[in-house]
Write an enzyme that holds these catalytic residues in place. Sequence first.
Site, PDB file in Angstrom:
ATOM      1  N   GLY A   1      31.146  42.201  -3.220  1.00  0.00           N
ATOM      2  CA  GLY A   1      30.945  42.173  -1.772  1.00  0.00           C
ATOM      3  C   GLY A   1      29.703  42.928  -1.342  1.00  0.00           C
TER       4      GLY A   1
ATOM      5  CB  ALA B   1      15.669  35.052  -1.886  1.00  0.00           C
ATOM      6  CB  THR B   2      14.173  39.109  -5.964  1.00  0.00           C
ATOM      7  OG1 THR B   2      15.563  39.365  -6.228  1.00  0.00           O
ATOM      8  CG2 THR B   2      13.689  40.040  -4.876  1.00  0.00           C
TER       9      THR B   2
ATOM     10  CG  HIS C   1      23.824  34.662  -1.037  1.00  0.00           C
ATOM     11  ND1 HIS C   1      23.460  35.990  -1.090  1.00  0.00           N
ATOM     12  CD2 HIS C   1      24.763  34.506  -1.989  1.00  0.00           C
ATOM     13  CE1 HIS C   1      24.154  36.603  -2.043  1.00  0.00           C
ATOM     14  NE2 HIS C   1      24.943  35.716  -2.610  1.00  0.00           N
TER      15      HIS C   1
END
Length: 399
Positions: A233, A252-253, A270
Amino acid sequence: MELTLLGTGAPVGLPRPDCPCSSCATALGGDARAATALLVDGTLLLDLTPGAAFAAARAGHTLGGVRQVLLSHPHDGPAVEVPAGLPGPVRVPDGSELTLLTGHRVRAVPMDAPGTGYAVTGPDGRRLLYLPPGAAPAGLDDGAGSYAMVVADVVGRPDALAKLRAAGAVGPTTDVIAVHLDHDVPPGPELRRRLAAAGARAVPDGTTLDVGVYEDVPDVPRRTLVLGGARSGKSVEAERRLESFPNVLYLATGGTRGGDDEWASRVSTHRERRPGSWRTTETCDLVPLLAEEGPPLLVDCLSLWLTDAMDSVNAWDDAEWAGGGERALRARVEELTAAVRGTRRTLVAVSNEVGSGIVPATASGRRYRDELGRLNAGFGAECEHLLLVVAGQALVLRG
């Protein structure tokens, strides 16, 4: 202008009648809340709820001086009895204004859900905004700057606070008071922790506040690192910490990984969780963004950033690692942590905590585990808030 909160709970109160959930079971004493109602300077009552006269008496006030009663939302259930001597409650049409003999001016603010918000300007010129449960402003066009106090459903509609911030209606000195509190969040420390991350606070029923006195406004932490294991979480916690802020830039990697359906499903999940006002950039080049001025950043996640950094120096190869890869990687990590130290942006970063499980079977796996531990420690040292998420529960390590 003085505000007394006769109640701060959801329309059905907290705990909910006959609800067996854990939040309701622990909503006792100071955490028990009657339906939200506000008494302004003893003369204006916003929302008439059962037991309002007794609530006012417990707070050391009387409703005898009330000259106007305004309702903010439809009330379910039986009609609330109007105490003797109190004016009949009304709802003001959107955009209309009232001027009371006491010098208070009230403007009805349109909402994106059934209900009416009220912007109250006191005789002293200080401004208060009250929003109904489950609603956000449908438009803010007064251009009058920030309110001294906003009283709103921060837990149920954090995006309402984001809209107010984007419009300049909520500023650094605005006292944001959470009301319409329901059983969505456990009362007590967890509620206070979540509200503080949004720059808001809750007060017990019966509290009287001076509008415009903002010494108790919580400082929003500039840098936060959220750690956790797989499916703990941690990403939800990180996103929750910024959902009351506008124009968040999501970094965002992990890349796109074309052809990997399982990864595409993760990315889609996501994205569906994020507010529509957020922007997404797929990058591991974090240092320049940290150096820039701009809206809050959410980095998800550092563990994938490290994978990219180790790829760039071929750290998986023992000979390359010994021949300079280790030094090159440490230099990149130091550059990142220095950028975190110097950033002026609000930053929330996510990383995996992998050092507590099984020892990896390969040298490269152990190398990755060790370097991620070092990265988390160095990054976390630069953050005011550090959280560890376990089974969906955030444990505060710092802040």
